[in-house]
Write a protein that holds these residues in place. Structure first.
Motif, PDB file in Angstrom:
ATOM      1  N   THR A   1     -13.434 -17.424 -31.926  1.00 19.81           N
ATOM      2  CA  THR A   1     -12.637 -18.687 -32.079  1.00 19.81           C
ATOM      3  C   THR A   1     -12.364 -19.486 -30.872  1.00 19.81           C
ATOM      4  OG1 THR A   1     -10.708 -17.440 -32.152  1.00 19.81           O
ATOM      5  CG2 THR A   1     -11.460 -18.005 -34.451  1.00 19.81           C
ATOM      6  N   ALA A   2     -12.329 -20.772 -30.879  1.00 17.15           N
ATOM      7  CA  ALA A   2     -11.966 -21.510 -29.657  1.00 17.15           C
ATOM      8  C   ALA A   2     -10.461 -21.750 -29.434  1.00 17.15           C
ATOM      9  CB  ALA A   2     -12.801 -22.878 -29.846  1.00 17.15           C
TER      10      ALA A   2
ATOM     11  N   GLY B   1      -8.181 -23.499 -27.853  1.00 12.03           N
ATOM     12  CA  GLY B   1      -7.393 -24.906 -27.906  1.00 12.03           C
ATOM     13  C   GLY B   1      -7.502 -25.598 -29.102  1.00 12.03           C
ATOM     14  N   LEU B   2      -8.611 -25.108 -29.986  1.00 16.33           N
ATOM     15  CA  LEU B   2      -8.635 -25.899 -31.254  1.00 16.33           C
ATOM     16  C   LEU B   2      -8.025 -25.377 -32.390  1.00 16.33           C
ATOM     17  CD1 LEU B   2     -10.994 -26.922 -29.473  1.00 16.33           C
ATOM     18  CD2 LEU B   2     -12.618 -26.327 -31.196  1.00 16.33           C
TER      19      LEU B   2
ATOM     20  N   ASN C   1     -21.794 -20.606 -32.814  1.00 12.53           N
ATOM     21  CA  ASN C   1     -21.707 -21.718 -33.854  1.00 12.53           C
ATOM     22  C   ASN C   1     -22.916 -22.793 -33.670  1.00 12.53           C
ATOM     23  OD1 ASN C   1     -19.444 -21.097 -35.667  1.00 12.53           O
ATOM     24  ND2 ASN C   1     -18.580 -20.490 -33.851  1.00 12.53           N
TER      25      ASN C   1
ATOM     26  N   GLU D   1     -10.110 -27.187 -37.257  1.00  8.66           N
ATOM     27  CA  GLU D   1     -11.239 -27.695 -36.120  1.00  8.66           C
ATOM     28  C   GLU D   1     -12.210 -26.481 -36.106  1.00  8.66           C
ATOM     29  OE1 GLU D   1      -9.047 -30.843 -33.617  1.00  8.66           O
ATOM     30  OE2 GLU D   1      -8.829 -28.964 -32.952  1.00  8.66           O
ATOM     31  N   ASN D   2     -11.916 -25.117 -35.847  1.00 12.98           N
ATOM     32  CA  ASN D   2     -12.522 -23.995 -35.789  1.00 12.98           C
ATOM     33  C   ASN D   2     -13.671 -23.801 -37.172  1.00 12.98           C
ATOM     34  OD1 ASN D   2     -12.481 -22.120 -33.364  1.00 12.98           O
ATOM     35  ND2 ASN D   2     -10.500 -23.043 -33.537  1.00 12.98           N
TER      36      ASN D   2
ATOM     37  N   ASN E   1     -14.364 -21.786 -25.473  1.00 12.20           N
ATOM     38  CA  ASN E   1     -14.970 -20.422 -25.640  1.00 12.20           C
ATOM     39  C   ASN E   1     -16.457 -20.545 -25.706  1.00 12.20           C
ATOM     40  OD1 ASN E   1     -15.870 -17.944 -26.247  1.00 12.20           O
ATOM     41  ND2 ASN E   1     -14.278 -17.805 -27.903  1.00 12.20           N
TER      42      ASN E   1
ATOM     43  N   ARG F   1      -2.972 -24.103 -33.666  1.00  7.65           N
ATOM     44  CA  ARG F   1      -3.928 -23.926 -32.933  1.00  7.65           C
ATOM     45  C   ARG F   1      -4.128 -22.272 -32.740  1.00  7.65           C
ATOM     46  NH1 ARG F   1      -1.624 -25.915 -27.352  1.00  7.65           N
ATOM     47  NH2 ARG F   1      -2.314 -23.964 -26.866  1.00  7.65           N
TER      48      ARG F   1
ATOM     49  N   ALA G   1     -14.504 -26.301 -39.096  1.00  9.16           N
ATOM     50  CA  ALA G   1     -15.243 -27.442 -39.118  1.00  9.16           C
ATOM     51  C   ALA G   1     -16.686 -27.054 -38.203  1.00  9.16           C
ATOM     52  CB  ALA G   1     -14.490 -28.668 -38.831  1.00  9.16           C
ATOM     53  N   LEU G   2     -16.125 -26.514 -37.131  1.00  8.11           N
ATOM     54  CA  LEU G   2     -17.288 -26.294 -36.030  1.00  8.11           C
ATOM     55  C   LEU G   2     -18.236 -25.169 -36.604  1.00  8.11           C
ATOM     56  CD1 LEU G   2     -17.706 -27.234 -33.076  1.00  8.11           C
ATOM     57  CD2 LEU G   2     -17.160 -25.053 -32.607  1.00  8.11           C
ATOM     58  N   ALA G   3     -17.616 -24.117 -37.357  1.00  5.75           N
ATOM     59  CA  ALA G   3     -18.516 -23.225 -37.945  1.00  5.75           C
ATOM     60  C   ALA G   3     -19.307 -23.803 -39.172  1.00  5.75           C
ATOM     61  CB  ALA G   3     -17.618 -22.078 -38.234  1.00  5.75           C
TER      62      ALA G   3
ATOM     63  N   GLU H   1     -17.457 -35.000 -34.427  1.00  5.00           N
ATOM     64  CA  GLU H   1     -18.269 -33.727 -34.559  1.00  5.00           C
ATOM     65  C   GLU H   1     -18.471 -33.256 -33.055  1.00  5.00           C
ATOM     66  OE1 GLU H   1     -19.924 -34.222 -39.221  1.00  5.00           O
ATOM     67  OE2 GLU H   1     -21.422 -34.120 -37.373  1.00  5.00           O
TER      68      GLU H   1
ATOM     69  N   MET I   1     -18.364 -18.369 -28.334  1.00 12.18           N
ATOM     70  CA  MET I   1     -18.033 -19.036 -29.659  1.00 12.18           C
ATOM     71  C   MET I   1     -19.123 -19.984 -30.045  1.00 12.18           C
ATOM     72  SD  MET I   1     -16.280 -21.764 -31.044  1.00 12.18           S
ATOM     73  CE  MET I   1     -15.373 -22.174 -32.706  1.00 12.18           C
TER      74      MET I   1
ATOM     75  N   PRO J   1     -15.102 -34.605 -38.277  1.00 12.06           N
ATOM     76  CA  PRO J   1     -15.475 -33.643 -39.039  1.00 12.06           C
ATOM     77  C   PRO J   1     -14.744 -33.148 -40.091  1.00 12.06           C
ATOM     78  CG  PRO J   1     -14.417 -33.176 -36.877  1.00 12.06           C
ATOM     79  CD  PRO J   1     -14.560 -34.585 -36.997  1.00 12.06           C
TER      80      PRO J   1
END
Ligand SMILES: Nc1ncnc2c1ncn2[C@@H]1O[C@H](COP(=O)(O)OP(=O)(O)OP(=O)(O)O)[C@@H](O)[C@H]1O
Ligand SMILES: [Mg+2]
Lengths: 259, 304
Positions: A93-94, A96-97, B180, A101-102, B173, A145, A104-106, B162, B176, A118
């Motif tokens: 996981t990132a 600061g997000l 992704n 948001e994590n 990260n 977060r 959504a990124l995935a 996005e 990560m 997103p």
């Protein structure tokens, strides 16, 4: 679906700290297969998953996904069809997000990122629905977060991330190891539920022998960088923890403790 | 007593205008350091590159807007070079930055043919749309404030798209991000390039406003930008995207007023860089120092 052909890997070859991690691994997963991999510490399990995911280039051997040779494909391109949870609870996981948001990124990993927002009501509803079965209350904390979550909670989020975007292959590296026993049960049940529901091809590492015997269609034991033993179907369902330990004489504290 | 306050007050508008412009340097420091987690020193070289290239082009009768655009593009390219040196050759980001700074120094001298180029008698990009802009503090404050607000709003929007999510993930990260589907190298290349384009823009603007460019105009730029950023983060924080974006702007305004106040009370101008560097040193070192003090305090209690 996934085929590993004679994978070998030695770290720091020719140097004093040379370590051979994989000494010729052959492994094939059919579409929809669910393989559980066990093995003592340092057996090479994580290294093998990293080879599958593209983080580590093997010294020899080839990786095929869906018949396509992906050995030279970089991680970020492979991730379009591989969902993955690492052993390290902060790796997936990132920090600061936020949780959403994590996620959504995935969810967007197979697409080229654009200038759209997103997150919207639909996606949030989807994330809530995906987090709810884990029973950790994360569905009500979408805007938290992830660095404020515990390691176990992060691993749960990572699992949902790995499953999103309909990957062809799921690789799990002891994704329940950092969780307390009850949460581990919940997350494992959610994992198995999702795997059975979607029929996704899965390679899962665990140190928990009960999980190894109870879940998955095939059991693979890795030892000193090679596949030592495989069981499936009836052979697998008849195995017991003591038998596994006795038969292979592998004394592994983690294996024994987990059982 | 009132004497130095008077001179500080008289300088307030000019300092404000200057600080809003230098905020772009702080922004160019914030992007790699905070968003991308790529400690980048190149601004020390891309600031004078922007100034020198723009000045040389204007002196060569290139229309100022075109000169400015070329300078910004050159800053982008230099930033990309730093990122590429790190990504391709696996050289530490700081060393990559120093290499680029060193190259740019010679390049600036080549471009200008001498160590500085005066622009006083030539037109600049600001005068073309706002006559006597460089002598008008109110005009400068208005323009730079509007630009700062615009940039903050733009970044605040961009970082929540996005694409922005991808950029922030790379900084938070990179493992990560890679897992992704993010091409981390490409994001760093563009990100560091963009940050240095902003710095080069600031350099080109400064050269035109002060009326000359000098190869040495970048000296201390990084520490100044970092100091402004740290002050801004102390004031507005950095735990949301908006606050992180605001920090370089707020910090720059505060930092240059503090400097102006320091000068008014009689700090020698040549000591300013040292004072700034010591400030950065203390701010960055303080948490470690506090932690050490705390563990030393805790020890006797443990023994008891
Ligand atoms: N990056 C690396 N550099 C050097 N050696 C490594 C590296 N990664 C793994 N190794 C070595 O390779 C061997 C296999 O490690 P690996 O992490 O694959 O074991 P594992 O089966 O996942 O063990 P565990 O159950 O403890 O997670 C070990 O001997 C380890 O020391
Ligand atoms: Mg491992």
């Amino acid at each position: 679906m996934l085929r590993l052909d004679g994978i070998r890997k030695t770290f720091h070859p020719g140097e004093p700290d040379q370590r051979t991690a994989l000494t010729g691994v052959d492994l094939t997963l059919a579409k929809g297969d669910f393989v559980v991999m066990i093995g003592s510490n340092g057996a090479g399990k994580s290294t093998l998953l990293n080879v599958v995911a593209g983080d580590i280039a093997p010294d020899a051997g080839r990786v095929f996904i869906d018949g396509e040779d992906v050995t030279a494909l970089p991680t970020h391109e492979r991730s379009r069809f591989i969902g993955r949870v690492f052993q390290d609870t902060s790796a997936c996981t990132a920090p600061g997000l936020t949780i959403e948001e994590n996620l959504a990124l995935a969810a967007g990993r197979a697409k080229r990122p654009g200038l759209r927002s997103p997150l919207d009501r639909d996606s949030r509803a989807r994330y809530r629905a995906a987090l709810a079965p884990l029973g950790l209350g994360l569905e009500d904390r979408l805007q938290t977060r992830v660095d404020l979550l515990s390691g176990g909670q992060r691993q749960a989020v990572s699992l949902v991330m790995a499953l999103s975007g309909e990957p062809k292959l799921l690789v799990l590296d002891e994704h329940c190891a950092a969780l307390d026993p009850r949460t581990a049960e919940t997350v494992m049940r959610a994992t198995v539920g999702a795997i059975e529901r979607t029929g996704i091809t899965t390679l899962m590492i665990t140190h928990n022998m009960h999980h190894a015997i109870a879940f998955g269609y095939r059991l693979v034991m890795l030892h000193e960088g090679r596949v030592l033993f495989e069981a499936s179907g009836e052979g697998k369902s008849l195995l017991s923890v003591e038998e596994l330990v006795k038969r292979f004489g592998i004394v592994d504290d983690a294996l024994l403790l987990a059982s | 007593m009132t004497d130095f306050l008077g001179s500080f007050w008289n300088l307030f508008p000019v300092t404000l205008a200057q600080s809003l412009l230098y905020a772009f340097v702080a922004l160019g420091v914030m992007i790699p350091f905070r968003l991308l987690n790529f400690p980048d020193l190149s601004c020390e070289g891309t600031f004078p590159l922007g100034g020198c290239l723009c000045a040389a082009l204007i002196a060569a009768k290139v229309p100022p807007p075109a000169a400015m655009l070329i300078a910004v593009a050159a800053g982008f390219a230099a930033g990309c070079a730093t990122a590429a040196i790190h990504l391709r050759l696996r050289i530490n980001t700081l060393l990559a930055g120093i290499l680029v700074i060193t190259i740019l120094w010679s390049l600036d001298l080549r471009i200008m043919g001498k160590s500085n180029v005066p622009l006083f008698s030539l037109s600049n990009v600001f005068d073309t749309f706002w006559p006597r802009f460089t002598q008008n503090a109110v005009a400068q404050i208005t323009f730079w404030l509007a630009l700062c607000v615009g940039v903050v709003l733009f970044l605040h929007w961009l970082l929540r798209t996005e694409l922005g999510l991808v950029v922030r993930a790379v900084g938070a990260n990179d493992t990560m991000a890679r897992a992704n589907g993010v091409h981390v190298g490409r994001v760093l290349l563009f990100g560091v390039g963009a940050a240095n384009a902003v710095v080069a823009f600031a350099g080109a603007s400064v050269a035109q406003i002060q009326g000359y460019a000098d190869v040495a105009m970048g000296f201390g730029m990084l520490i100044g930008g970092l100091a402004a950023l740290i002050i801004g983060e102390a004031i507005v924080g950095r735990h949301t995207v908006l606050r992180q974006i605001l920090a370089p702007f707020v910090g720059s305004v505060a930092y240059y007023q503090v400097i102006s106040l320091g000068l008014a009370v009689g700090v020698h101008p040549s000591d300013l860089k040292m004072v700034t560097a010591l400030f950065v040193l203390v701010t960055l070192g303080l948490p470690t120092f506090r932690r050490q003090a705390k563990t030393q305090q805790a020890e006797p209690r443990l023994r008891a």
